[in-house]
Design a protein around this motif. Structure first.
Motif, PDB file in Angstrom:
ATOM      1  N   GLN A   2       0.553  -1.187  -0.012  1.00  0.00           N
ATOM      2  CA  GLN A   2      -0.148  -0.131  -0.018  1.00  0.00           C
ATOM      3  C   GLN A   2       0.821   1.192   0.025  1.00  0.00           C
ATOM      4  N   ALA A   3       2.000   1.221   0.668  1.00  0.00           N
ATOM      5  CA  ALA A   3       2.781   2.296   0.724  1.00  0.00           C
ATOM      6  C   ALA A   3       3.515   2.506  -0.561  1.00  0.00           C
ATOM      7  N   VAL A   4       3.876   1.682  -1.242  1.00  0.00           N
ATOM      8  CA  VAL A   4       4.329   1.604  -2.751  1.00  0.00           C
ATOM      9  C   VAL A   4       3.417   2.233  -3.593  1.00  0.00           C
ATOM     10  N   LEU A   5       2.069   1.956  -3.315  1.00  0.00           N
ATOM     11  CA  LEU A   5       0.955   2.474  -4.526  1.00  0.00           C
ATOM     12  C   LEU A   5       0.550   3.797  -4.022  1.00  0.00           C
ATOM     13  N   ASP A   6       0.737   4.145  -2.673  1.00  0.00           N
ATOM     14  CA  ASP A   6       0.691   5.762  -2.363  1.00  0.00           C
ATOM     15  C   ASP A   6       1.603   6.493  -2.865  1.00  0.00           C
ATOM     16  N   THR A   7       2.826   6.159  -2.800  1.00  0.00           N
ATOM     17  CA  THR A   7       4.013   6.859  -3.353  1.00  0.00           C
ATOM     18  C   THR A   7       3.676   6.910  -4.874  1.00  0.00           C
ATOM     19  N   ILE A   8       3.480   5.896  -5.418  1.00  0.00           N
ATOM     20  CA  ILE A   8       3.240   6.026  -7.063  1.00  0.00           C
ATOM     21  C   ILE A   8       2.295   7.068  -7.286  1.00  0.00           C
ATOM     22  N   ILE A   9       1.309   6.934  -6.561  1.00  0.00           N
ATOM     23  CA  ILE A   9      -0.112   8.020  -6.821  1.00  0.00           C
ATOM     24  C   ILE A   9       0.272   9.401  -6.416  1.00  0.00           C
ATOM     25  N   ASP A  10       1.082   9.548  -5.330  1.00  0.00           N
ATOM     26  CA  ASP A  10       1.753  10.815  -4.909  1.00  0.00           C
ATOM     27  C   ASP A  10       2.793  11.482  -6.064  1.00  0.00           C
ATOM     28  N   ASN A  11       3.574  10.538  -6.624  1.00  0.00           N
ATOM     29  CA  ASN A  11       4.392  11.091  -7.777  1.00  0.00           C
ATOM     30  C   ASN A  11       3.506  11.507  -9.024  1.00  0.00           C
ATOM     31  N   LYS A  12       2.644  10.743  -9.381  1.00  0.00           N
ATOM     32  CA  LYS A  12       1.781  11.180 -10.535  1.00  0.00           C
ATOM     33  C   LYS A  12       1.306  12.427 -10.309  1.00  0.00           C
ATOM     34  N   GLN A  13       0.589  12.528  -8.976  1.00  0.00           N
ATOM     35  CA  GLN A  13       0.036  13.759  -8.808  1.00  0.00           C
ATOM     36  C   GLN A  13       0.946  14.741  -8.774  1.00  0.00           C
ATOM     37  N   ARG A  14       1.938  14.637  -8.350  1.00  0.00           N
ATOM     38  CA  ARG A  14       3.063  15.910  -8.432  1.00  0.00           C
ATOM     39  C   ARG A  14       3.595  16.035  -9.835  1.00  0.00           C
ATOM     40  N   ASP A  15       3.603  15.048 -10.917  1.00  0.00           N
ATOM     41  CA  ASP A  15       3.924  15.311 -12.113  1.00  0.00           C
ATOM     42  C   ASP A  15       2.926  15.939 -12.866  1.00  0.00           C
ATOM     43  N   THR A  16       1.334  15.502 -12.314  1.00  0.00           N
ATOM     44  CA  THR A  16       0.650  16.221 -13.115  1.00  0.00           C
ATOM     45  C   THR A  16       0.337  17.713 -12.661  1.00  0.00           C
ATOM     46  N   ARG A  17       0.629  17.995 -11.424  1.00  0.00           N
ATOM     47  CA  ARG A  17       0.626  19.376 -11.044  1.00  0.00           C
ATOM     48  C   ARG A  17       1.656  20.233 -11.744  1.00  0.00           C
ATOM     49  N   LEU A  18       2.917  19.674 -11.616  1.00  0.00           N
ATOM     50  CA  LEU A  18       4.010  20.419 -12.357  1.00  0.00           C
ATOM     51  C   LEU A  18       3.771  20.702 -13.908  1.00  0.00           C
ATOM     52  N   MET A  19       3.142  19.669 -14.359  1.00  0.00           N
ATOM     53  CA  MET A  19       2.843  19.830 -15.966  1.00  0.00           C
ATOM     54  C   MET A  19       1.700  21.058 -16.110  1.00  0.00           C
ATOM     55  N   TRP A  20       0.925  20.917 -15.259  1.00  0.00           N
ATOM     56  CA  TRP A  20      -0.246  22.017 -15.680  1.00  0.00           C
ATOM     57  C   TRP A  20       0.233  23.465 -14.875  1.00  0.00           C
ATOM     58  N   ALA A  21       1.167  23.366 -14.071  1.00  0.00           N
ATOM     59  CA  ALA A  21       1.373  24.688 -13.299  1.00  0.00           C
ATOM     60  C   ALA A  21       2.353  25.458 -14.604  1.00  0.00           C
ATOM     61  N   LEU A  22       3.262  24.396 -15.103  1.00  0.00           N
ATOM     62  CA  LEU A  22       4.323  25.072 -16.134  1.00  0.00           C
ATOM     63  C   LEU A  22       3.356  25.581 -17.492  1.00  0.00           C
ATOM     64  N   CYS A  23       2.194  24.756 -17.750  1.00  0.00           N
ATOM     65  CA  CYS A  23       1.493  25.037 -18.655  1.00  0.00           C
ATOM     66  C   CYS A  23       0.704  26.330 -18.580  1.00  0.00           C
ATOM     67  N   VAL A  24       0.053  26.553 -17.435  1.00  0.00           N
ATOM     68  CA  VAL A  24      -0.519  27.828 -16.875  1.00  0.00           C
ATOM     69  C   VAL A  24       0.453  29.080 -17.145  1.00  0.00           C
ATOM     70  N   ALA A  25       1.476  28.943 -16.514  1.00  0.00           N
ATOM     71  CA  ALA A  25       2.515  29.950 -16.405  1.00  0.00           C
ATOM     72  C   ALA A  25       3.202  30.116 -18.111  1.00  0.00           C
ATOM     73  N   SER A  26       2.841  28.999 -18.885  1.00  0.00           N
ATOM     74  CA  SER A  26       3.222  29.523 -20.323  1.00  0.00           C
ATOM     75  C   SER A  26       2.239  30.243 -20.608  1.00  0.00           C
ATOM     76  N   VAL A  27       1.111  29.891 -20.430  1.00  0.00           N
ATOM     77  CA  VAL A  27      -0.144  30.944 -21.156  1.00  0.00           C
ATOM     78  C   VAL A  27       0.085  32.410 -20.431  1.00  0.00           C
ATOM     79  N   VAL A  28       0.290  32.478 -19.304  1.00  0.00           N
ATOM     80  CA  VAL A  28       0.672  33.764 -18.844  1.00  0.00           C
ATOM     81  C   VAL A  28       1.557  34.600 -19.475  1.00  0.00           C
ATOM     82  N   VAL A  29       2.778  33.708 -19.841  1.00  0.00           N
ATOM     83  CA  VAL A  29       3.770  34.471 -20.337  1.00  0.00           C
ATOM     84  C   VAL A  29       3.375  34.979 -21.597  1.00  0.00           C
ATOM     85  N   TYR A  30       2.810  34.096 -22.646  1.00  0.00           N
ATOM     86  CA  TYR A  30       2.632  34.428 -24.102  1.00  0.00           C
ATOM     87  C   TYR A  30       1.487  35.300 -24.336  1.00  0.00           C
ATOM     88  N   ILE A  31       0.441  35.339 -23.398  1.00  0.00           N
ATOM     89  CA  ILE A  31      -0.406  36.419 -23.317  1.00  0.00           C
ATOM     90  C   ILE A  31       0.404  37.922 -23.240  1.00  0.00           C
TER      91      ILE A  31
END
Length: 416
Positions: A2-31
């Motif tokens: 369960q601990a391994v699964l939780d780590t995988i889920i946390d890493n996936k959520q972190r990756d998703t947040r990173l991806m969308w954060a930089l995408c939002v930042a990109s939209v702000v920059v190019y606007i």
């Protein structure tokens, strides 16, 4: 388990947040970067300058942005990726307040030069951030979505500028820009996972405070020179820079063409041409899949053909052919940009931020030089002259693509 699964889920959520954060930042920059391109008619009227001179505002911002990319590459390698992005975005939001009170064209040039420096942080750091934090397969997907966000920000900025130009005064427009930027920066700050910050030096090593300034400067110099001495990297930089030099400035001059006889479009109608960027948005999303299926060189060839045919099609000089031509050119450009961006990020085994910042420096330097270059052709033969100038650039792009293919096949008999 369960601990391994939780780590995988946390890493996936972190990756998703990173991806969308930089995408939002990109939209702000190019606007913020391209809003002025959509406001050229209002800008020329408010500051009492010719429309062709107003196009130089984009060149000024692109110029300061281009060289600032190299500085951010060094800074982010030393102190990490997170802090430069966050600080530069908050300062960008505050700098928009200066635009509200600028009184003449020269003051606007100085503020936009400053903003170019602040706009450079996200594009300089984003791809290196992805490369360090994401797996190769996820990184390719993130790169495609990030380039798509660039396109969305570019379209939104230009169309927002067109709406402002048609319906709002200069001061009202700049207040709206400040509020939009502030909201985007706040969302980026919320999404960006600070725990994902990678405080790395070249090769992924942590910076040592005991090292002398001279040693660190030499390492920075060798980091840049390592990529500049790579012929494949140099050619990728040239392809991206010359392509952007042509495409982004074509969009500036076509506005002047559409607002003149026989079209006589309004300020807002002229900015609707930027909807043609949507073909590039779609192409960016599918680039990773097409790269895996067809290979880099095929995509370069197809994108070059699209840009050539698109530019020539506009010479028929009807609303339909101009729109179709720009749809083809935008699609070809974003395919090329996505290929170059992914290639540079994947090829760089060390000094990744320096590799991507060198590419983007050439990319935005192309945008800065393209305005004055195509303006010469515009003054000679207006839109037909701009197309002739573009054909010269397309010839240089074709030569660079051919040389890149030669170097790749020379190193390996297997087609890339």
């Amino acid at each position: 388990m369960q601990a391994v699964l939780d780590t995988i889920i946390d890493n996936k959520q972190r990756d998703t947040r990173l991806m969308w954060a930089l995408c939002v930042a990109s939209v702000v920059v190019y606007i913020n970067l391209y809003l002025m391109q959509g406001m050229l008619p209002l800008l020329a009227e408010h500051f009492s300058v010719p429309g062709s001179q107003a196009t130089l505002i984009l060149s000024v911002t692109s110029f300061s942005l281009a060289f600032s990319l190299l500085i951010y590459a060094v800074v982010s390698d030393r102190i990490g990726r997170h802090t430069p992005i966050v600080v530069s975005l908050w300062l960008l939001a505050l700098s928009n307040l200066l635009l509200i009170w600028v009184e003449d064209f020269n003051a606007l040039v100085y503020v936009r030069f400053l903003q170019g420096i602040l706009l450079a942080a996200v594009p300089a750091i984003a791809m290196a951030y992805f490369k360090e934090q994401l797996s190769p397969s996820t990184m390719l997907k993130a790169a495609g979505i990030y380039i798509m966000a660039n396109s969305i920000g570019g379209i939104a900025g230009r169309l927002l500028g067109g709406v402002m130009s048609q319906f709002l005064s200069w001061q009202e427009s700049m207040w709206l820009l400040f509020l939009v930027t502030l909201a985007g920066v706040a969302l980026t700050n919320y999404l960006l996972p600070s725990g994902a910050d990678a405080k790395v030096m070249s090769g992924g090593q942590t910076s040592s405070p005991s090292r002398s300034k001279r040693a660190r400067l030499l390492q920075d110099f060798y980091g840049f020179s390592h990529h500049l001495t790579d012929p494949q990297m140099r050619l990728a930089y040239a392809i991206g820079g010359i392509t952007f030099m042509m495409m982004v400035n074509q969009f500036s001059f076509i506005q002047l063409h559409l607002m003149a006889a026989p079209y006589e479009w309004s300020r807002f109608q002229a900015t609707l041409i930027f909807l043609c960027y949507s073909s590039g948005t779609v192409a960016s999303y599918f680039t990773a899949k097409w790269l895996a299926k067809f290979g880099q060189h095929k995509l370069y060839q197809w994108s070059w053909c699209l840009m050539l045919l698109g530019s020539l099609l506009t010479l028929f000089d009807t609303t339909l052919t101009i729109c179709m031509g720009f749809l083809m050119t935008a699609c070809g450009f974003f395919l090329t940009h996505s290929c170059c961006n992914s290639f540079v990020a994947m090829r760089a085994s060390r000094d990744r931020a320096k590799a991507t910042s060198l590419y983007l420096c050439c990319y935005y330097l192309g945008a800065a030089l393209g305005g004055p270059y195509l303006m010469l052709f515009w003054h000679k033969a207006e839109w037909q002259g701009v197309v002739m100038g573009s054909l010269t650039l397309l010839a240089l792009i074709a030569l660079s693509i051919t040389r890149l293919r030669y170097h790749q096949t020379k190193m390996s008999p297997i087609a890339v």
